[in-house]
Motif scaffolding. Structure first.
Motif, PDB file in Angstrom:
ATOM      1  N   TYR A  20      10.862  -2.451   1.838  1.00 17.21           N
ATOM      2  CA  TYR A  20      10.076  -1.291   1.638  1.00 17.21           C
ATOM      3  C   TYR A  20       8.592  -1.132   1.264  1.00 17.21           C
ATOM      4  O   TYR A  20       7.896  -0.391   1.533  1.00 17.21           O
ATOM      5  N   ALA A  21       8.124  -2.153   0.612  1.00 18.99           N
ATOM      6  CA  ALA A  21       6.709  -2.519   0.530  1.00 18.99           C
ATOM      7  C   ALA A  21       6.005  -2.534   1.644  1.00 18.99           C
ATOM      8  O   ALA A  21       4.880  -1.942   1.859  1.00 18.99           O
ATOM      9  N   LEU A  22       6.282  -3.322   2.589  1.00 17.21           N
ATOM     10  CA  LEU A  22       5.785  -3.347   4.132  1.00 17.21           C
ATOM     11  C   LEU A  22       5.868  -1.984   4.679  1.00 17.21           C
ATOM     12  O   LEU A  22       4.926  -1.862   5.341  1.00 17.21           O
ATOM     13  N   ALA A  23       6.983  -1.308   4.707  1.00 17.16           N
ATOM     14  CA  ALA A  23       7.246   0.130   5.312  1.00 17.16           C
ATOM     15  C   ALA A  23       5.911   0.712   4.597  1.00 17.16           C
ATOM     16  O   ALA A  23       5.286   1.783   5.375  1.00 17.16           O
ATOM     17  N   HIS A  24       5.888   0.909   3.286  1.00 12.89           N
ATOM     18  CA  HIS A  24       5.010   1.846   2.635  1.00 12.89           C
ATOM     19  C   HIS A  24       3.411   1.506   3.022  1.00 12.89           C
ATOM     20  O   HIS A  24       2.710   2.114   2.991  1.00 12.89           O
ATOM     21  N   THR A  25       3.204   0.039   3.026  1.00 10.67           N
ATOM     22  CA  THR A  25       1.959  -0.523   3.476  1.00 10.67           C
ATOM     23  C   THR A  25       1.538   0.069   4.659  1.00 10.67           C
ATOM     24  O   THR A  25       0.403   0.583   4.854  1.00 10.67           O
ATOM     25  N   MET A  26       2.313   0.072   5.756  1.00  5.21           N
ATOM     26  CA  MET A  26       2.088   0.811   7.029  1.00  5.21           C
ATOM     27  C   MET A  26       1.907   2.442   6.992  1.00  5.21           C
ATOM     28  O   MET A  26       1.004   2.926   7.480  1.00  5.21           O
ATOM     29  N   GLY A  27       2.761   2.809   6.165  1.00  2.00           N
ATOM     30  CA  GLY A  27       2.688   4.337   5.885  1.00  2.00           C
ATOM     31  C   GLY A  27       1.190   4.522   5.116  1.00  2.00           C
ATOM     32  O   GLY A  27       0.743   5.757   5.677  1.00  2.00           O
TER      33      GLY A  27
END
Length: 141
Positions: free
Chosen positions: A82-89
């Motif tokens: 989730y943190a990785l996806a949000h970093t990309m977002g």
């Protein structure tokens, strides 16, 4: 039989998308109002996004994990994804502001309003396929 499975999967995806949208509208409406208030008070747009984005992401984790995707897998593993996806977002959001507001001169308020939907589309796909994939799928990999 395969067509029935596809039909059920499509129905499940539409249900997830609807729940994701309802949660997203609730979280983003409040977040966008805070964005407008802070930028009106003189805080720079990208700094405002940098302050508000982590708060919205944290609030959305529990809601999306339980309500949208009914995920029962590892809290730690899904939290990292989730943190990785949000970093990309977050990077996508900043890039949209940098290109369309800073370089092309569009009003940052409008760019951010559109960015909410662009980032949300990206995040739904990332959450469904990467973050909250079914635990049975996770166990096989």
């Amino acid at each position: 039989m395969v067509d029935g499975a596809r039909f059920r999967q499509a129905g499940r995806t539409w249900g997830q998308l609807l729940r994701f949208a309802v949660l997203g509208v609730a979280f983003n409406a409040g977040g966008y109002m805070l964005y407008l208030l802070l930028t009106w008070l003189g805080v720079a747009p990208k700094l405002t996004v940098s302050l508000l984005y982590p708060l919205g992401a944290l609030a959305g984790f529990l809601g999306n994990r339980k309500l949208t995707f009914s995920y029962r897998g590892s809290l730690f593993d899904s939290g990292l994804r989730y943190a990785l996806a949000h970093t990309m977002g977050y990077a996508l959001n900043l890039a949209l502001l940098a290109v369309f507001a800073d370089r092309l001169g569009y009003p940052h308020q409008w760019v951010q309003a559109v960015a909410v939907f662009v980032v949300a589309g990206f995040l739904f796909v990332a959450f469904k396929c990467f973050v909250f994939r079914h635990a049975t799928t996770e166990a096989r990999s």
